[in-house]
Scaffold this motif. Sequence first.
Motif, PDB file in Angstrom:
ATOM      1  N   LYS A   1      21.000  35.977  15.239  1.00  0.00           N
ATOM      2  CA  LYS A   1      21.314  35.951  13.813  1.00  0.00           C
ATOM      3  C   LYS A   1      22.790  35.614  13.572  1.00  0.00           C
ATOM      4  CE  LYS A   1      17.154  37.389  12.841  1.00  0.00           C
ATOM      5  NZ  LYS A   1      16.135  36.482  12.267  1.00  0.00           N
ATOM      6  N   GLU A   2      23.036  35.001  12.451  1.00  0.00           N
ATOM      7  CA  GLU A   2      24.404  34.618  12.080  1.00  0.00           C
ATOM      8  C   GLU A   2      25.298  35.852  11.989  1.00  0.00           C
ATOM      9  OE1 GLU A   2      26.763  32.043   8.626  1.00  0.00           O
ATOM     10  OE2 GLU A   2      24.586  32.332   8.536  1.00  0.00           O
ATOM     11  N   GLY A   3      26.505  35.740  12.558  1.00  0.00           N
ATOM     12  CA  GLY A   3      27.475  36.821  12.484  1.00  0.00           C
ATOM     13  C   GLY A   3      27.352  37.880  13.558  1.00  0.00           C
ATOM     14  N   LYS A   4      26.338  37.760  14.412  1.00  0.00           N
ATOM     15  CA  LYS A   4      26.125  38.757  15.465  1.00  0.00           C
ATOM     16  C   LYS A   4      26.900  38.397  16.729  1.00  0.00           C
ATOM     17  CE  LYS A   4      23.228  41.339  13.143  1.00  0.00           C
ATOM     18  NZ  LYS A   4      23.515  42.761  12.806  1.00  0.00           N
ATOM     19  N   SER A   5      27.004  39.370  17.652  1.00  0.00           N
ATOM     20  CA  SER A   5      27.736  39.173  18.903  1.00  0.00           C
ATOM     21  C   SER A   5      26.768  38.996  20.065  1.00  0.00           C
ATOM     22  CB  SER A   5      28.659  40.364  19.171  1.00  0.00           C
ATOM     23  OG  SER A   5      27.907  41.569  19.251  1.00  0.00           O
TER      24      SER A   5
ATOM     25  N   THR B   1      33.849  45.631  22.095  1.00  0.00           N
ATOM     26  CA  THR B   1      32.970  45.345  20.949  1.00  0.00           C
ATOM     27  C   THR B   1      32.665  46.575  20.111  1.00  0.00           C
ATOM     28  OG1 THR B   1      30.981  45.666  22.307  1.00  0.00           O
ATOM     29  CG2 THR B   1      31.852  43.413  22.121  1.00  0.00           C
TER      30      THR B   1
ATOM     31  N   GLY C   1      25.134  30.569  14.743  1.00  0.00           N
ATOM     32  CA  GLY C   1      26.171  31.220  13.953  1.00  0.00           C
ATOM     33  C   GLY C   1      26.689  32.518  14.518  1.00  0.00           C
ATOM     34  N   ALA C   2      26.537  32.744  15.824  1.00  0.00           N
ATOM     35  CA  ALA C   2      27.067  33.972  16.429  1.00  0.00           C
ATOM     36  C   ALA C   2      28.573  34.042  16.223  1.00  0.00           C
ATOM     37  CB  ALA C   2      26.738  34.006  17.922  1.00  0.00           C
ATOM     38  N   SER C   3      29.065  35.224  15.872  1.00  0.00           N
ATOM     39  CA  SER C   3      30.494  35.373  15.575  1.00  0.00           C
ATOM     40  C   SER C   3      31.330  35.554  16.834  1.00  0.00           C
ATOM     41  CB  SER C   3      30.701  36.583  14.654  1.00  0.00           C
ATOM     42  OG  SER C   3      30.244  37.774  15.293  1.00  0.00           O
ATOM     43  N   ARG C   4      30.711  36.114  17.862  1.00  0.00           N
ATOM     44  CA  ARG C   4      31.441  36.374  19.093  1.00  0.00           C
ATOM     45  C   ARG C   4      30.520  36.128  20.284  1.00  0.00           C
ATOM     46  NH1 ARG C   4      35.123  41.841  20.168  1.00  0.00           N
ATOM     47  NH2 ARG C   4      36.461  40.919  21.784  1.00  0.00           N
TER      48      ARG C   4
ATOM     49  N   ARG D   1      25.998  29.670  19.459  1.00  0.00           N
ATOM     50  CA  ARG D   1      26.966  29.111  18.511  1.00  0.00           C
ATOM     51  C   ARG D   1      26.248  28.371  17.376  1.00  0.00           C
ATOM     52  NH1 ARG D   1      31.590  24.782  20.159  1.00  0.00           N
ATOM     53  NH2 ARG D   1      29.766  23.573  20.833  1.00  0.00           N
TER      54      ARG D   1
ATOM     55  N   THR E   1      33.862  32.632  23.111  1.00  0.00           N
ATOM     56  CA  THR E   1      35.100  33.091  22.470  1.00  0.00           C
ATOM     57  C   THR E   1      35.916  34.031  23.355  1.00  0.00           C
ATOM     58  OG1 THR E   1      33.898  34.920  21.431  1.00  0.00           O
ATOM     59  CG2 THR E   1      34.106  32.873  20.168  1.00  0.00           C
TER      60      THR E   1
END
Length: 301
Positions: free
Chosen positions: A204-208, A272, A229-232, A226, A252
Amino acid sequence: MAETQGKVITCKAAVVWGPKVPLVIQEICVDPPQKMEVRVKILYSSICHTDLGCWNGTNEAERAFPRILGHEAVGIVESVGEGVKDVKEGDYVIPTFNGECGECKVCKREESNLCERYHVDPMKRVMVNDGGTRFSTTINKDGGSSQSQPIYHFLNTSTFTEYTVLDSACVVKIDPNSPLKQMSLLSCGVSTGVGAAWNIANVKEGKSTAVFGLGSVGLAVAEGARARGASRIIGVDANASKFEKGKLMGVTDFINPKDLTKPVHQMIREITGGGVDYSFECTGNVDVLREAFLSTHVVSP
């Protein structure tokens, strides 16, 4: 290629005759494709660790020799058998070891793509249509006589040869203008990694995320994460030379286990705040799998 259609093709292939026996580049015969089969001229073929595992004969139940290994490749369709409609002569294709008929109850479900008839099967060594092989070679017997020796198939593909025959369900048409030399990686490494992030984990977008092992599969996982939309994206590998390539794929943060005095999962939990949302083990090592599992949140927030 019209001059070869319907005829047996004589070409070169890398044949393995037994566990850990050096591959032999030799002349083989490749039969024409039968119903719902495709004969492909191989342009490029990669080597995967799965090929090495079969060559080693690690699993005795999977042994079948002589055999033509290889399952990451790109080629051009030389001819097609009766009933084939998805591809035609001259099409550029990649083989896939996990074929799909598109008609069985499994293929029609969104939850799985393990086709009832053409799913990945390391035990499979012959064609679905008639239970026979499309490869053979001539061997000399004692006394000077010779006989035809069938050669087994591997993972629905067998790409360590100039020509191969596949079930039409196991080929995917590609853009002829694509970088063909690199497209062979789509057959396994890229599709496995991206598919794990995109289809299986459904990042999911924004997840690590954490990716253990930055080989071709691990880098493909990173690219898939990526794209979602993974944030990290935390890359873990004992070979620091892979980190530069990892940056290009969206990683990252990097962790080299050799630089730590604590388990990797503890480090990931610390940086994290409790663990990542998704973790991918891409090495095939049981100890690493445990670290990957422990690196995730007990309950994802």
